[in-house]
Enzyme design. Structure first.
Site, PDB file in Angstrom:
ATOM      1  N   ASP A  32      -7.170  -0.644  -0.908  1.00  0.00           N
ATOM      2  CA  ASP A  32      -6.000   0.156  -0.582  1.00  0.00           C
ATOM      3  C   ASP A  32      -6.070   1.399  -1.467  1.00  0.00           C
ATOM      4  OD1 ASP A  32      -3.627   1.186   0.338  1.00  0.00           O
ATOM      5  OD2 ASP A  32      -2.463  -0.647   0.074  1.00  0.00           O
TER       6      ASP A  32
HETATM    7  C1  BGC Z   1      -0.900   1.851   1.964  1.00  0.00           C
HETATM    8  C2  BGC Z   1      -1.902   1.486   3.014  1.00  0.00           C
HETATM    9  C3  BGC Z   1      -2.400   2.732   3.683  1.00  0.00           C
HETATM   10  C4  BGC Z   1      -2.966   3.664   2.647  1.00  0.00           C
HETATM   11  C5  BGC Z   1      -3.459   4.970   3.215  1.00  0.00           C
HETATM   12  C6  BGC Z   1      -1.423   2.886   1.021  1.00  0.00           C
HETATM   13  O1  BGC Z   1      -0.451   3.314   0.167  1.00  0.00           O
HETATM   14  O2  BGC Z   1      -0.510   0.697   1.249  1.00  0.00           O
HETATM   15  O3  BGC Z   1      -1.326   0.613   3.944  1.00  0.00           O
HETATM   16  O4  BGC Z   1      -3.345   2.408   4.655  1.00  0.00           O
HETATM   17  O5  BGC Z   1      -1.974   3.964   1.705  1.00  0.00           O
HETATM   18  O6  BGC Z   1      -2.411   5.805   3.534  1.00  0.00           O
END
Ligand code: BGC
Ligand code: BGC
Length: 973
Positions: free
Chosen positions: A365
């Site tokens: 993530d």
């Molecule tokens: C989120 C993810 C997301 C990623 C990219 C993160 O903060 O938890 O679900 O895919 O950001 O935006």
């Protein structure tokens, strides 16, 4: 914090806990100290390199680490800087949630890494389903330089490409830069796309075909915008806490439902050649403290879960996604058993790659990677967005650091090769090498600007030429049809005292007159003229437009989605009021609009309200991702209340509508369960619709249901309780930190949502699986057909169907890693290159404790998705379902399984969902519905034997009905 498990099978992850399990301490100390801008900060790989000459310095890091390391990097600064920074840091910490708490409790920091070690990473390439892709990948990877390999694994930095994530290409072998984009309900940060209904709405449809169709349509849009990898679907959070901020991105508070919906979505997405990402692995159940610093704490929360619960609840849907062939898994921000999920070898190497046989790649993530070497060893394959411990700094934990780590031997070359092979094999697996289908071009939109012309690397301050970045290509096709179907089928009819469906003409003449006579007798007032309808609530209308707040981070106007990375820019949003205006027959119906939660009730309005015969009230509740706060909703909701005074609105409308004689229909748009106790039993609240988060087609879909063009067939994907307390102690979000590393023990075990209500005899207001129809169904003739013989354990793990590719083990020449001559790097952009190879000292670097312990291969593993026997159907259950009511409509027969009575020491839910179908039945029609139960469906996870175990004594009990409590027919095996 270790749980005292009475059930012997409840030990598991904590089982192998030994003092050595904090193996990552030395790496870990580095990042803990690194949220300062100090250039002297070390990151994980730095640490190894900078200390290469002195192993003893490295080993010092292994000492007891109970010191508070936030201030450590300040050593060596000038005094005035120190004072200034200390003051700022001090104020900040005190202001931040729990700041004072940290101050008091920092010494109670738990030992890092209580999850057992599992090394080395199983190499990809063992599955029959991926063999060809691995062969192709091996050929390509064997020709890559070191820098190219690192490119493939590391994001180029936040806002360095057009999409939210981009790695870098391996140009000379023809591997392109991959474009990764959110999120689960549409293409984030893009124009001319569809704002589909959210995951929770999809879950509420219980319709596998629609789950698949929505995934497919989503992928078509991704493809046409130039995206290779979609950052969805989301099956974690699972919904342990009904107020959890991101539950709505997933499909409901049950692993089976999440698993089917996740797998269907993955199949739909990947049928278009787009890679799906199943996220967030694992136990990211709440937003508070999900990642370091976002909540004023230096550490993320630790979700402490035992092995059995992990398998049967939280990891379960990921298993379905792997079985469905998902290309990518995103590891989550939080820690699991005090080890960061993206650096947790037991989770990534052990469970995901060995046991579940995952053949794709694990991506972090965004900033969930918290150390360099350690995460590589623990099984991370791609870091996103590439920045290191801080956003948008370009200071990667991999990139050049990974290059160094490979050159000095601290990350085995074999591990890097496996990372790259997994990524390249995924690309082949989805057919993205076919340039006629996937042109090698950047996306035709930029996530960072709406201007047509802008720079390619928006996040870099370096001067760049402007180019056309937004081409405004319309990719919506006819996807509004699917969006509308999902929204309609995801609408749950909770209550209906003969008022729905409505007629567009109000009431037929005779009925209207009879009713008006009754009213006259009751209150001495005679209504006259057209049928009078009032529509109430801000949630019925447009507010200031659906895109008023960034990332949809506020609740205003009608609620179409939650907020955060899982939200999109609405291309349009059909509001309920527009649809009602359109569809009520103006020649027969007077529509009065009060698009506010505090409608005027006095003065001239009084007379109008007294005359209303039908009142439709709209209320809602919103939540989202933890980086945005709206009102008192910091990602997670503070409670399960309807927001913005919605309860009072319903009560007020109920009392004023036709002076209390008007029929009231309540429509709820919400991210999850809300409490309805304040008004659900009011006599004139005749109908309630729970429309979840319907996306752009909101009003149209609602009208389809209200007017009966579509018979409601949605069912609750969670329980609506009478109070938050009724969900049990584990269901409360941890809002204040209970230590410097907040600890969240999942001690309720298997008993979340309906499992808790059933176990502890709580009566819900509306149970899991509940949903009414305008017609009725009758169940009969349950039959059980054994398909295979019961046996305790699955067949032995099969031998691998293929062998992972092997490559030369010679460490490449350091020259492959130097910046090419005349290269002008962009500031903040993450490159794989080094300025010099000085100080790279190859050697034997210490690996984590447990690294050399050979792990037994899991008996539950052996193929993509795990041991194939787990997916074999062992028993089929059939039932006959008859539509015996007055309307055509779809039914959702649900099968719940109760384990055999034997082995009572094995804790077990009273019943658990193990099958569902959506079946369309005309009036009077009967169909046979078949539920196939696999070995996994019938087993529990036993930590001792590390396998799925079937109880062969006594009988399984099957209950089939329309909800987890409305069970109509039963059988045993
Ligand atoms: C989120 C993810 C997301 C990623 C990219 C993160 O903060 O938890 O679900 O895919 O950001 O935006
Ligand atoms: C970004 C999101 C990201 C989030 C993570 C935000 O600033 O816009 O894409 O998911 O930070 O915390």
């Amino acid at each position: 914090m270790a749980k005292k498990a009475k059930d012997p099978s409840q030990k598991g992850l904590l089982r192998a806990h030994s003092p050595h399990d904090n193996f990552r301490a030395p790496f870990d100390d580095d990042w803990r100290g690194s949220d300062s801008d100090s250039d002297s900060d070390l990151d994980a790989t730095d640490f190894l390199d900078k200390n290469a000459a002195s192993e003893s310095a490295f080993l010092e890091g292994l000492g007891p680490r109970r010191q508070w390391s936030i201030l450590r990097p300040l050593a060596g600064r000038s005094r005035c800087c120190i004072v200034l920074l200390l003051t700022i840091a001090g104020i900040w910490i005190l202001l931040a949630a729990g700041g004072a708490f940290i101050y008091k409790k920092y010494q109670d920091e738990p030992v890092y890494g209580q999850s057992p070690p599992w090394y080395p990473t199983p190499r990809g390439g063992i599955a029959s389903t991926w063999a060809t892709s691995y062969e192709k990948a091996a050929k390509m990877v064997s020709r890559m330089t070191l820098a190219e390999k690192v490119n493939v694994t590391t994001g180029t930095g936040w806002q360095m490409g057009y999409a939210v994530g981009t790695n870098a290409p391996a140009i000379h072998v023809g591997f392109p830069q991959l474009q990764l984009q959110d999120g689960p309900l549409g293409i984030r940060f893009a124009d001319n796309i569809t704002a589909f209904p959210a995951g929770i709405t999809v879950g509420a449809t219980w319709n596998r075909q629609l789950m698949y169709a929505r995934g497919k349509a989503h992928a078509i849009e991704a493809h046409d915008k130039g995206i290779n990898v979609l950052l969805g679907p989301c099956v974690g959070p699972l919904g342990r806490m009904p107020a959890g901020g991101r539950n709505w991105e997933g499909f409901g508070a049950d692993p089976y439902l999440q698993g089917i919906a996740g797998a269907e979505t993955v199949k739909g997405i990947q049928s278009e050649g787009v890679m799906a990402t199943i996220k967030h692995f694992v136990a990211n159940e709440q937003e508070h403290f999900r990642q370091p610093w976002e909540w004023g704490l230096p550490h993320a929360i630790s979700a402490n879960i035992d092995d059995r619960v992990l398998h049967e609840l939280y990891a379960w849907p990921f298993g379905d996604a792997v079985k469905a062939g998902v290309a990518s898994v995103m590891c989550s921000y939080n820690q699991v058993n005090n080890s960061y999920a993206c650096g947790n070898s037991k989770l990534l190497n052990g469970i995901l790659k060995d046991e579940l046989g995952f053949q794709g790649f694990v991506m972090s993530d965004w900033l969930a990677q918290r150390s360099g070497v350690a995460t590589a060893l623990a099984g991370l394959d791609m870091t996103m967005p590439g920045d290191g411990l801080k956003w948008a700094k370009g200071d990667s934990l991999w990139g050049p650091q990974l290059t160094k780590a490979v050159l000095n031997g601290s990350v085995p070359l074999e591990r890097l090769n496996d990372m790259v092979t997994r990524i390249v094999a995924s690309w082949y697996q989805l057919g993205q090498d076919d340039e006629t289908k996937f042109p090698r071009e950047p996306p035709n939109f930029s996530s960072w600007t709406n201007d047509r012309f802008s720079v390619a690397s928006y996040g870099s301050p370096s001067p760049q030429e402007k180019i056309e970045v937004n081409k405004f290509i319309d990719v919506q096709a006819n996807h509004s049809i699917i969006a509308r179907e999902v929204a309609a089928e995801g609408t749950v009819l909770l209550k209906n005292d003969n008022v729905l469906p409505l007629s567009r003409e109000g009431l037929p003449e005779a009925k209207l007159m009879a009713r008006r006579d009754n009213i006259y007798r009751a209150i001495g007032k005679r209504h006259a003229g057209k049928f009078k309808v009032g529509v109430f609530g801000e949630d019925a209308g447009p507010g200031e437009g659906p895109n008023k707040c960034k990332d949809r981070g506020c609740n205003q106007g009608t609620l179409g989605s939650g907020w955060g990375s899982g939200a999109v820019e609405f291309p349009y949003l059909v509001t309920p009021i527009e649809a009602l205006r359109d569809q009520f027959d103006g020649s027969k119906v007077d529509l009065h609009e009060y698009l506010s939660n505090k409608p005027p009730v006095g003065g001239a309005e009084r007379g109008i309200l007294e005359d209303l015969e039908l009142c439709i009230v709209f209320v809602n509740a919103d939540s989202g991702e933890g980086f945005t706060k709206w009102d008192d909703v910091s990602g997670d909701r503070p409670n399960l209340d309807i927001q913005k005074g919605g309860d009072a609105l319903v009560q007020r409308v109920a009392s004023k509508c036709g002076s209390g004689t008007g029929d009231v229909v309540v429509v709820i748009h919400a991210v999850g369960p809300v409490l309805v106790e304040k008004w659900i039993e009011l006599p004139n609240v005749k109908a309630v619709l729970f429309a979840h988060l319907p996306g752009q087609e909101s009003g149209n879909a609602l009208a389809d249901i209200l007017f009966g063009d579509i018979n409601p067939s949605g069912h609750l994907p969670f329980t609506i309780g009478k109070s938050l307390k009724d969900y049990g102690p584990g269901a409360s979000v941890l809002y204040t930190p209970n230590g410097v590393v907040p600890q969240q023990d999942f001690s309720e075990g298997l008993f979340i949502d309906y499992r808790y209500f059933d176990q502890f005899g709580k009566t819900p207001r509306f149970e899991f699986g509940f949903g009414l129809s305008y017609t009725t169904f009758e169940y009969s003739g349950l039959q059980v057909a054994p398909r295979k013989t019961k046996s305790e354990l699955p067949a032995p793990r099969p031998n691998p169907a293929a062998q992972p590719p092997t490559y030369s083990s010679d460490i490449p020449p350091a020259s492959e890693a130097l910046f090419p001559a005349d290269f002008r790097p962009l500031k903040k952009y993450v490159y794989p290159y080094l300025n010099s190879t000085d100080g790279i000292v190859p050697g034997q670097y210490p690996y984590p404790d447990g690294y050399d312990t050979v792990q037994p291969l899991s008996g539950a593993g052996g193929e993509e998705g795990g041991n194939p026997d787990l997916w074999e159907v062992y028993v089929s259950v059939t039932v006959e379902v008859l539509n015996n009511g007055a309307y055509d409509g779809a039914v959702v027969p649900q099968l719940y399984l109760s384990l055999p009575n034997a082995r009572q020491w094995i804790s077990r839910p009273v019943r658990a969902l193990r099958g569902f179908h959506k079946v369309y039945l005309r009036k009077g029609q009967t169909k046979t519905v078949t539920f196939d139960l696999t070995r996994r469906d019938l087993s529990y996870w036993e930590a001792e034997r590390q396998n799925w175990v079937m109880i062969t004594e006594d009988e399984f009990k099957f209950s089939v009905g329309e909800s987890s409590r409305d069970l109509r027919v039963f059988g045993t095996w």
